[in-house]
Design an enzyme around this catalytic site. Structure first.
Site, mmCIF file in Angstrom:
data_model
loop_
_atom_site.group_PDB
_atom_site.id
_atom_site.type_symbol
_atom_site.label_atom_id
_atom_site.label_comp_id
_atom_site.label_asym_id
_atom_site.label_seq_id
_atom_site.Cartn_x
_atom_site.Cartn_y
_atom_site.Cartn_z
ATOM 1 N N GLU A 260 0.805 -1.230 0.000
ATOM 2 C CA GLU A 260 0.000 0.000 0.000
ATOM 3 C C GLU A 260 0.840 1.283 0.000
ATOM 4 O OE1 GLU A 260 -0.625 -2.649 1.859
ATOM 5 O OE2 GLU A 260 -2.580 -3.301 1.135
ATOM 6 N N HIS B 209 -12.453 -5.591 7.942
ATOM 7 C CA HIS B 209 -13.203 -5.249 6.722
ATOM 8 C C HIS B 209 -14.417 -4.406 7.082
ATOM 9 C CE1 HIS B 209 -10.850 -8.762 5.472
ATOM 10 N NE2 HIS B 209 -10.805 -8.162 4.310
#
Ligand SMILES: Cc1ncc(C[n+]2csc(CCOP(=O)(O)OP(=O)(O)O)c2C)c(N)n1
Length: 821
Positions: free
Chosen positions: A543, A610
């Site tokens: 990322e 999530h």
């Protein structure tokens, strides 16, 4: 003399001057060759003297902090020889000699940086915003458009966090790759940004900073992507006081990088080793390194060993505390300035007297530059002292005349004043004379007002773009509909990205799983096949460097849309977003930009990682980036379309649980644009204003329905973007009507809900209209537990929203409402 003679004159084993080092200047006369060498000697001497004098300037209090490039001079003059117009640098605070050698830093500018001169003309690196030694060039014209980057030597703006330059470096190098393979960009304005990808991105880093994860992530990605990145490691054996044995396995970065070495036509790095005091070998090495990098478009690493640091790490302390006597002696013996002097004498390139003159001249030029920079820095401040002193004189006939005169005397006794002292004095005088009404006092308040405007420009401008392309200059366009054509949210997004890719050849979309399968939620389905692997592609799981890749690309005129798979994983990139992306415009005072669009998804699905919605963390870490929190994909698409017309970096958080929900497909998909900072009232109401965003909207709507059944009318406002936030103060208008407000989201208590509350109650003055205490509804302090029940008991539900608002109304009107449970 012809070049062949040069070879005879310089009988050093590895020094093939004619063939390798000076191949770009074939036919060079011996006299010209000598001039080049002596010019390099001049530069390294000037740079060294700058470091020596710079340190004194800090120790005598003129500058706050100093971190210098002494010891790294010789490697940098060699490196600069292979840096061409159009190339980019991403380096760190030791690179003054490199910047001087490429003609992008004068001695005077260096000192202006040390003093923190706020005039960009005098201190072009950052207008005094960054500490000295943080370099950058100007990429933008006054209107915010890019200059012809191919015609200038470019350096992206440095940041201080060690290895923080690495992700951006990857992107700068990747831009060359993209320009090379994307033939649509071999024409028109793109030829101003890149000569068909022929440029190298140059990276520099200290040996200790290679311990950082960012270094490894970027190196691995560059090897995978095979981009023209020429990486130099300045190895002086220490990171501040900590030696290599605590930093690097085997105490050698090139040793442990051996597995990255290209072999048998496979991918990887070309790795070179050289020494920081060996001029001939440095030149030869960089000539070879740049040739491979530029011609074969592959990453290259040059490990420059045996580098010294004559004055220690910085002005914060002395290196005698941690270096052994032997090491200190070695640093004296192998000082690169001394070694170059020996080299010149050995090879009869100049005599002692000539070198003495160069050294003496360097001292003088540096002293002159320092003095001029100091005078330039001080003169406008002294002018302000004179201005306010004259105004104080006018006030010294009043009741408090003698006290005013004393303040003036004290201010004028400061030899080297700073603006804070002027402001302190002015404010003291204004306090003393608060009961006086005179034209002089009005003049003084006017002076303060104007000074505040100027200081706001000096220190606070350009957090966001101030160019013609700023977000607020883009005209919104309403979505249009032709009856009802319901599609899944993800299909709507895909249609929109399809349009974007076809309309803007400079856009590219990438991230984990974004290419072949078109994203984990299929918002890019089929687009790689349609536009090619160079436009829509997969990346490794990395990322921070996805973010850096986007930053570097956008600094070179491209429009990356970088995907972070889930909001929960944005944390890996947050440091780079916060330290680099969010500060690009501000730290260069508008001289560079990085209009990255970050796409992610979050708020609510299942499980600890999530379902996150750490929006408070993001808005607080990323002032300088727009943060859009659409409630559905129609909104998200409208934001993307607007952002692509602007030059500001932005994050769009798509609602993770909205990809399969049906939405009406606008007929002008790809073209409608939603303005930022404009909340939308989704439902009018009279009892309470409920302010929220993103996935919480649907929960709010469910709760509102039930509240209505109990006679409570809620006005629902979707803020749409957290940064900027309600620029026209629309929410307070609702409070004027309802006199009650609830801020609701899925962040932790005190997170983005508290942020919204501060904006509305304090900034918009909403507190004046409240008849009940303001309330925030947030998640539990822990992460969301897994499963539907985990969600229900961790995150706010419609039941929670109902209870909070019902109880609020119960308190207001106990006659009308009864306690339910
Ligand atoms: C992320 C981060 N951690 C710590 C620091 C403090 N710091 C500044 S420079 C430095 C040492 C860097 O050493 P090296 O990479 O070898 O470069 P050198 O200064 O020796 O050229 C440290 C620890 C920092 N700037 N950033």
């Amino acid at each position: 003399m012809p070049p062949t003679v040069i070879k005879k004159q310089i009988p050093l084993l590895k020094f093939t001057m004619q063939k390798d080092v000076l191949s770009s200047t074939q036919g060079l006369s011996f006299e010209d060759f000598k001039k080049i060498v002596l010019n390099d000697y001049r530069i390294i001497n000037e740079s060294r003297q700058t470091s020596l004098l710079g340190r004194k300037e800090v120790l005598t209090g003129k500058a706050k902090f100093g971190i210098f490039g002494d010891g790294k001079e010789l490697a940098q003059v060699a490196l600069a020889k292979v840096f061409k117009d159009g190339d980019f640098r991403s380096g760190y605070y030791r690179d003054q000699t490199f910047m001087m050698s490429i003609g992008q830093l004068t001695l005077q500018e260096y000192f202006a940086g040390l003093y923190g001169h706020t005039d960009l003309e005098k201190e072009p690196m950052s207008g005094g915003r960054q500490m000295g030694g943080h370099f950058g060039t100007h990429s933008l014209n006054a209107d915010g458009s890019f200059k012809a980057l191919v015609n200038q030597k470019n350096s992206s703006a440095d940041i201080s966090p060690t290895a923080g330059q690495m992700p951006r470096l990857l992107g700068l190098a990747y831009a060359s790759h993209f320009y090379k393979i994307n033939k649509d960009l071999h024409q028109g304005k793109f030829l101003d940004y890149s000569n068909k990808g022929n440029e190298i991105a140059f990276g520099t880093i200290g040996d200790a900073s290679t311990s950082e994860g960012l270094f490894w992530e970027a190196i691995n990605a560059a090897g995978v992507l095979q981009v023209p990145m020429l990486m130099s490691v300045w190895d002086d054996g220490h990171g501040i006081s900590v030696p290599k044995k605590y930093q690097t396995t085997k105490e050698s970065i090139s040793e442990i990088l051996k597995g990255f070495q290209r072999e048998n036509g496979g991918n990887g790095f070309e790795i070179f080793k050289t020494k920081g005091w060996d001029y001939a070998h440095l030149c030869e090495t960089y000539e070879k390194a740049a040739k491979v990098c530029r011609e074969e478009h592959v990453p290259v690493l040059v490990h420059v060993e045996e580098v010294t640091q004559p004055q220690g790490h910085s002005t914060s302390g002395s290196h005698e505390r941690y270096k052994s006597k032997e090491r200190l002696q070695w640093e004296l013996d192998f000082d690169c300035v001394k070694k170059m002097r020996e080299f010149i004498i050995q090879n009869a390139l100049a005599d002692e007297a000539t070198l003495n003159t160069i050294e003496e001249d360097a001292k003088n030029s540096v002293r002159t530059a320092q003095k001029t920079a100091w005078t330039d820095y001080l003169t406008p401040i002294k002018t302000e002292v004179a201005e306010v002193s004259a105004l104080f004189d006018d006030l010294s006939n009043g009741t408090n005349g003698s006290a005013v005169a004393a303040i003036k005397t004290e201010l004028n006794s400061i030899k080297e004043p700073i603006r804070r002292e002027i402001h302190n004095a002015v404010k003291k005088v204004l306090r003393l004379t608060k009961t006086e009404e005179s034209a002089s006092r009005i003049k003084l308040t006017d002076w303060l007002r104007l000074a505040n405007i100027e200081n706001s420009d000096r220190y606070s401008s350009h957090l966001m773009s101030q160019s013609n392309f700023q977000v607020s200059n883009v005209t919104p366009v309403a979505a249009q509909y032709d009856g009802e054509k319901l599609v899944d949210g993800r299909e709507l997004l895909r249609e929109n990205f399809d349009y974007i890719l076809s309309k803007h050849p400079e856009t590219l979309i990438f991230g984990e799983d974004s290419g072949k399968i078109g994203g984990v939620n299929q918002g890019l389905e089929g687009l790689q096949a349609k536009y090619g692997e160079h436009r829509v592609f997969d990346t490794g799981i990395r990322e921070a460097t996805i973010m850096g890749q986007a930053i570097g690309l956008s600094m070179r005129g491209l429009r990356p849309i970088a995907e972070i798979q889930y909001l929960d994983y944005l944390l890996y990139a947050l440091q780079i977003m916060s330290d680099d992306l969010a500060t690009v415009q501000w730290r260069t005072k508008g001289m560079q930009k990085a209009p990255v669009i970050i796409r992610t998804r979050g708020h609510r699905l299942e499980g600890v990682w999530h379902s996150g919605s750490p929006m408070g963390m993001i808005v607080h870490a990323c002032r300088g980036i727009n943060v859009c929190v659409p409630r559905n994909m129609t909104q998200a698409a409208g934001f993307y379309n607007l952002l692509l017309e602007s030059d500001e970096p932005s994050l769009v958080v798509e609602p993770l649980n909205g990809y399969r929900l049906k939405e009406n497909l606008p007929t002008n998909i790809g073209e409608y644009k939603i303005a930022l900072g404009i909340p939308e009232t989704l439902k009018e109401g009279s009892d309470v204003t409920l302010v929220t965003y993103g996935s919480s909207i649907r929960i709010a709507q469910e709760a509102i329905k039930q509240l209505e059944e109990h006679g409570i009318s809620v006005e629902l406002i979707d803020v749409q973007t957290l940064l900027p936030f309600d620029i026209h103060h629309k929410i307070v208008e609702s409070l004027k009507k309802t006199n009650r407000v609830v801020f609701f989201d899925e962040d932790v208590p005190g997170g983005a809900s508290a942020y919204m509350m501060q904006k509305v109650l304090e900034e918009q003055g909403g507190y004046q209209y409240l008849d009940s205490k303001p309330i925030t509804i947030a998640s539990k302090e822990h992460r969301p537990a897994y499963g539907s029940d985990g969600d229900y008991f961790s995150k706010p539900s419609a039941d929670d929203v109902f209870d909070v608002i019902y109880n609020l109304m119960l308190e207001v009107n106990p006659n009308k409402f009864i306690k339910i449970y």
